[in-house]
Design an enzyme around this catalytic site. Structure first.
Site, PDB file in Angstrom:
ATOM      1  N   ASN A 250      37.146  29.631  39.330  1.00 47.64           N
ATOM      2  CA  ASN A 250      36.720  30.999  39.601  1.00 47.64           C
ATOM      3  C   ASN A 250      35.210  31.088  39.415  1.00 47.64           C
ATOM      4  O   ASN A 250      34.680  30.685  38.375  1.00 47.64           O
ATOM      5  CB  ASN A 250      37.406  31.974  38.644  1.00 47.64           C
ATOM      6  CG  ASN A 250      36.906  33.398  38.824  1.00 47.64           C
ATOM      7  OD1 ASN A 250      37.172  34.032  39.841  1.00 47.64           O
ATOM      8  ND2 ASN A 250      36.179  33.912  37.834  1.00 47.64           N
ATOM      9  N   GLU A 251      34.530  31.587  40.436  1.00 46.93           N
ATOM     10  CA  GLU A 251      33.089  31.806  40.364  1.00 46.93           C
ATOM     11  C   GLU A 251      32.350  30.540  39.926  1.00 46.93           C
ATOM     12  O   GLU A 251      31.478  30.576  39.054  1.00 46.93           O
ATOM     13  CB  GLU A 251      32.774  32.987  39.441  1.00 46.93           C
ATOM     14  CG  GLU A 251      33.377  34.282  39.948  1.00 46.93           C
ATOM     15  CD  GLU A 251      33.133  35.485  39.045  1.00 46.93           C
ATOM     16  OE1 GLU A 251      32.513  35.308  37.971  1.00 46.93           O
ATOM     17  OE2 GLU A 251      33.561  36.587  39.391  1.00 46.93           O
TER      18      GLU A 251
END
Length: 798
Positions: free
Chosen positions: A398-399
Site C-alpha cells: 500500500n502506497e
C-alpha cells in the site's frame, strides 16, 4: 486436539525489564524489587488509550504479561503449545526464565511449543506444579520492519488477539488446506492437503479419515488412507462435487471438511470450512462472481475500537461485521495487515468478499531483514487464510511510492521485490489474484490495481469522480478503486457545505499526494479548507453512489474507512490523532452516512431523515430549507409539524437524496418532521425534532456548561458557545479542552464525540461523559478567547 482460550489470570507491566528473571524475582526474594503489575484480561494492548492522548505521543516500547498455568496434557508424550492469534509487534515467550520462542510481526498467527520448558518449570517448588509463563511484547520504532511508523495507523503493542493453550499428540495435524476448483457451476473438484506437526520426527504410520459435508450437513464422501508420517504439505483426498451450491454474498454456502488423524500417540481432528465459487476481473471490464457481473460495494477495516484499541473481543468483531453487512457491504479490504481469523470466518458466514494484505505500507524498501519479514508475512497470511472462500485478493502493499524511512529510494528495487512477492503469491496460491493500491510504477506487475482517486477531498471536486475513475480504468488491465471519502466530525452539520466548486480548479487530478493530509500549506483542497461536516460527507457519498449505479464497466470501490480510527500522523484533527473518515464512530455509533449507503445498497425497506444529531437548524424567518430523506423505497411522504409537504418519487440519479428532498419553511422554535414510506407492502417511518433558530449571532465570546445524569449513572457535561449578547452560536467550531478536579474521572481518549478531552465544537456544542465515582468533582472547559468555565458534578446527590 484440546484447545482453551487463556483470557483470565494475567498480570501486565508497562515498561522495560532487564530480563525474564525480573518478572518473577519478587516471588522468591519478597523485597523492594516489586514493580507495578496489574490484572488484565486478554486480548489486551497497553496503547488502548494513549494513542488518543492529545498532549503526549503514544508509548512505543516493552510491555510484559505473566500468568501461572495449570498444564495437564492428556496425551502420553504429547506436545503442549501456546497458539497466538496475533500480538505486536515483536513477541518473546518465556516459561519461567527459559525463552521458548520469539515472533516478529504484529498481525499473523504463530505457535510456540513449550513442552520441554513446562516439564522443567513444574519442578520449581514455590509454584506448586503451576507453570509460570511470561510474554514480552515490544512495539518500539524500527525502520527495518514493517509496517512503517509513517503509516496512517498506530503500531499497537501487546497481546491484542486471543491466546490459546493447545494439547496435541506427539504426531498431529498442523494444517489442512482445502482447494475447491470450480469448473463453472456444473462441477467442482475438491483437493484436501494436510501437513503434520511432528517435531520428534517419528516415522510411524498414521491413519487419516477425511469426511466432506455439504452446506446442509449431508455427508458427501468419506475417505480413509494409511501412510507413514511425512514432511510438508501432502494431498490426502480428492472429491468431485456435481452441481455444487455456490458461495456468494447473497447466499454464503459453506461446506465442511473434517480430517481425523490416528496414530500410536493418539487422535487429533481438524475441521475446515470452505466454499465453492469462481471469479474473474474481466480484462478492461467489470468483476464477475460465479459467471455473473457483481458490483463490489465495499469499505475498509482497521483493528481499532474505543477504549480497547485493537484488543477487540469476538463479540465486538461480530457486531462490527454485522453492521457492515446490514449497511449493504459485499466487499471489504482489510487494511493494512492480516487480521483476526474471527474476521475472516465472519466474512465467510456473512458473504463479504475480501482483499487482505501484508503491511508493506509506505516508507520505501529496507534491507534483507525487511524483505524477509515481507516474505514471511505473505506466506503466513496465505497459509493461514487459504481456506476462506471470502478471500479473492492477496494485497502485496500500500502506497509503496511513499518514501521516507531510508536515505535512498530505488524504484527498480521496489519493482523487483514487488515482482518477487507477486510470483511467490501465485506459487503458494494459484487460485487467487494479487493487488496493490497507489504505486503507479508497479501497476503493471500485479493482477489488480487501485490508483489514488480522492475527488472531492484531497484533490479536485466530487463531481469529477467518474471522469478520473474512467481514466484510471483505461490505464490498467484490472481497475478496482480502493479508498475514497472525507473526514467528518460526528454530529457536525452545516446549512451550506463547502464543496470547493468555486475555489478548486478542475482537471488538476484527484490523486492524494504526500502531505495532502496536512491541514496547512499546499493547494486549495476540501480536506484543508472544508467544514469536515457530516453534511458534506453525505453529499459526496450520495454523488459517488448514484454514479456507480450507472458505471457498467466498474469492478467496484471501497470507501475509506468504515469506522473512525486512531493514527499518529493527524494531531490537528478536530479530535486530535483521529482519522475521521468513518461511517460510524469508534464505539459503533452510526453517523448519517450509514443510512445513505443503506438507501443505495440494501433491499430491506428503510427511511431516514437527515440530521438526527442536529438539534438546532438556523436561518432567516420564512426561508425555505431543504429536508432530505435517505430511503430505498420507491416513494415517500413528508410531514412537517403534522402537515403533509407532499409525496416524492425516488430516482437514484436525481441528486441529492435520490429525489427524496423537500423545500419547506420551518417555524421558529421547535419543529417536528416525519416521513412515511412503503416498499413491498412494508411501511417504514422516521421522525426527528429540532429547534429552528432565526435569531442572528456574532462571534463566539463565552462558554456555558450544563450537566445531565445518564441512566447508567454517568454524567454528561456539555459546553455550548454563545456570543457577547448571550445568543447561541450554532456554527461555532472552536477547540474545547475539558478538565476535572475531584473524585470523578473523565471518560477520555476514546476517539469519540463524548469521549475526548480535546475536541472541536460540533454545531456550537460538545460534551464529555464523566464517571462521578460517587463523589464530588469540578469539571472545567476552556477555549482560547472564550475563557474558562466550571461546573460541579456530584455523583452522590444528582
Amino acid at each position: 486436539m484440546i484447545k482453551q482460550r487463556l483470557n483470565d489470570g494475567w498480570e501486565h507491566f508497562k515498561g522495560s525489564l532487564g530480563g525474564p528473571w525480573e518478572v518473577w524475582r519478587q516471588d522468591k526474594l519478597q523485597n523492594h524489587y516489586n514493580v507495578p503489575w496489574h490484572e488484565v484480561t486478554l486480548p489486551h494492548t497497553y496503547n488502548a488509550l494513549d494513542v488518543l492522548d492529545p498532549d503526549t505521543p503514544y508509548y512505543q516500547g516493552q510491555g510484559w504479561y505473566r500468568t501461572k498455568l495449570d498444564v495437564n496434557n492428556p496425551y502420553p508424550g504429547g506436545r503442549t503449545l501456546l497458539h497466538f492469534e496475533g500480538a505486536g509487534q515483536r513477541t518473546d515467550v518465556y516459561v519461567y526464565t527459559q525463552k521458548a520462542g520469539s515472533h516478529l510481526g504484529g498481525y499473523d498467527e504463530f505457535t510456540v511449543d513449550i513442552t520441554e520448558a513446562v516439564e522443567k518449570a513444574k519442578k520449581i517448588d514455590r509454584y506448586h506444579g503451576l507453570v509460570p509463563v511470561a510474554i514480552g511484547s515490544d512495539n518500539s520504532r524500527e525502520l527495518e520492519t514493517i509496517p512503517s511508523d509513517a503509516s496512517d495507523f498506530n503500531l499497537y503493542g501487546g497481546v491484542y488477539r486471543y491466546v490459546n493453550l493447545v494439547y496435541v499428540p506427539a504426531v498431529s495435524l498442523e494444517r489442512v488446506h482445502v482447494e475447491a476448483q470450480a469448473e463453472g457451476a456444473e462441477r467442482c473438484s475438491v483437493k484436501v492437503r494436510a501437513q503434520l506437526y511432528n517435531p520428534q520426527a517419528y516415522l510411524d504410520h498414521v491413519t487419516l479419515t477425511i469426511t466432506l459435508q455439504g452446506p446442509d450437513g449431508s455427508v458427501l464422501g468419506t475417505y480413509e488412507t494409511k501412510q507413514m508420517a511425512w514432511n510438508g504439505m501432502k494431498e490426502i483426498a480428492v472429491h468431485d462435487i456435481a452441481a455444487p451450491k455456490l458461495w456468494s454474498p447473497a447466499d454464503p454456502a459453506l461446506y465442511k471438511c473434517t480430517v481425523r488423524l490416528s496414530s500410536p500417540y493418539g487422535e487429533t481432528e481438524q475441521q475446515e470450512r470452505f466454499g465453492v465459487r469462481f471469479f474473474e476481473f474481466v480484462t478492461n471490464g467489470p468483476f464477475k462472481l460465479n459467471g455473473e457481473r457483481l458490483l463490489l460495494r465495499g469499505t475498509h477495516r482497521h483493528e481499532d475500537h474505543a477504549g480497547v484499541g485493537p484488543a477487540m473481543t469476538e463479540e465486538m468483531m461480530r457486531t462490527e461485521m454485522q453492521l457492515m453487512k446490514d449497511m449493504g457491504v459485499n466487499f471489504i479490504r482489510l487494511g493494512h495487515y492480516q487480521q483476526s481469523r474471527i474476521i475472516l470466518d465472519l466474512c465467510d458466514e456473512l458473504g463479504i468478499l475480501v482483499w487482505e494484505e501484508i503491511p508493506w505500507c509506505r516508507g520505501g524498501l529496507g534491507g534483507e531483514q525487511y524483505k524477509q519479514q515481507c516474505r514471511d508475512m505473505l506466506a503466513a497470511m496465505i497459509e493461514q487464510h487459504y481456506n476462506h472462500p471470502s478471500v479473492i485478493l492477496w494485497g502485496l502493499g500500500n502506497e509503496n511510492d511513499w518514501e521516507c524511512d531510508f536515505d535512498y529510494f530505488e524504484i527498480d528495487q521496489i519493482r523487483a521485490f514487488m515482482k518477487e512477492l507477486h510470483d511467490m503469491s501465485h506459487r503458494l496460491d494459484p487460485s487467487r489474484l494479487t493487488s496493490i493500491r497507489r504505486c503507479e510504477f508497479c501497476k503493471d506487475i500485479i493482477d489488480v490495481y487501485s490508483p489514488s482517486i480522492w475527488a472531492g477531498w484531497y484533490r479536485g471536486v466530487y463531481t469529477e469522480y467518474e471522469t478520473y475513475s474512467r481514466e484510471a480504468f483505461e490505464n490498467v488491465h484490472s481497475f478496482f478503486h480502493m479508498e475514497w471519502g472525507a473526514d467528518n466530525l460526528a454530529t457536525r452539520h452545516v446549512e451550506k457545505t463547502f464543496t470547493g466548486f468555486e475555489f478548486i480548479a478542475k482537471g488538476q487530478g484527484a490523486d492524494e499526494r504526500d502531505g495532502d493530509y496536512l491541514l496547512t500549506g499546499g493547494e486549495p483542497r476540501v480536506s484543508k479548507d472544508g467544514d469536515w461536516s457530516e453534511t458534506y460527507f453525505c453529499e459526496m457519498i450520495d454523488w459517488y453512489l448514484k454514479c456507480q449505479e450507472k458505471m457498467d464497466w466498474l469492478t467496484g470501490t471501497a470507501q475509506w474507512a468504515f469506522k473512525d480510527f486512531a493514527t499518529p500522523v493527524r494531531p490537528d484533527s478536530p479530535i486530535p490523532y483521529l482519522n475521521m473518515k468513518g461511517i460510524i464512530e469508534r464505539d459503533f455509533t452510526k453517523k448519517d452516512a450509514y443510512y445513505v449507503y443503506q438507501s443505495y445498497w440494501t433491499d430491506k425497506p428503510m427511511a431516514r431523515i437527515y440530521g438526527h444529531t442536529m438539534p438546532v437548524r438556523w436561518g432567516a424567518p420564512g426561508e425555505l430549507k431543504i429536508i432530505k430523506v435517505y430511503s430505498n423505497c420507491p416513494s415517500a411522504e413528508l410531514f412537517l409539524n403534522g402537515v403533509s409537504v407532499g409525496v416524492k418519487q425516488r430516482d437514484s440519479q436525481n441528486f441529492p437524496a435520490a429525489g427524496l428532498r423537500w423545500e419547506a419553511a420551518l417555524q421558529p422554535g421547535e419543529n417536528q418532521v416525519r416521513v412515511v414510506a412503503v416498499k413491498d407492502g412494508v411501511t417504514v417511518e422516521d421522525e426527528i425534532r429540532f429547534v429552528y433558530q432565526t435569531e442572528s449571532w456574532g462571534e463566539p465570546a463565552q462558554l456555558k456548561l450544563t450537566v445531565e445524569r445518564q441512566t447508567d449513572g454517568l454524567m454528561y457535561v456539555e459546553a455550548k458557545a454563545y456570543d457577547a449578547n448571550g445568543v447561541f452560536c450554532p456554527d461555532a467550531r472552536n477547540f474545547i479542552r475539558f478538565g476535572l478536579a475531584g473524585d470523578g474521572k473523565l471518560l477520555e481518549h476514546l476517539g469519540t464525540v463524548g469521549g475526548s478531552r480535546v475536541i472541536e465544537l460540533a454545531n456550537g456544542r460538545v460534551g464529555i461523559y464523566v464517571d462521578p465515582a460517587g463523589g464530588a468533582s469540578v469539571v472545567s472547559a476552556v477555549s482560547e478567547g472564550l475563557g474558562t468555565v466550571f461546573i460541579e458534578v456530584n455523583g452522590s446527590s444528582y
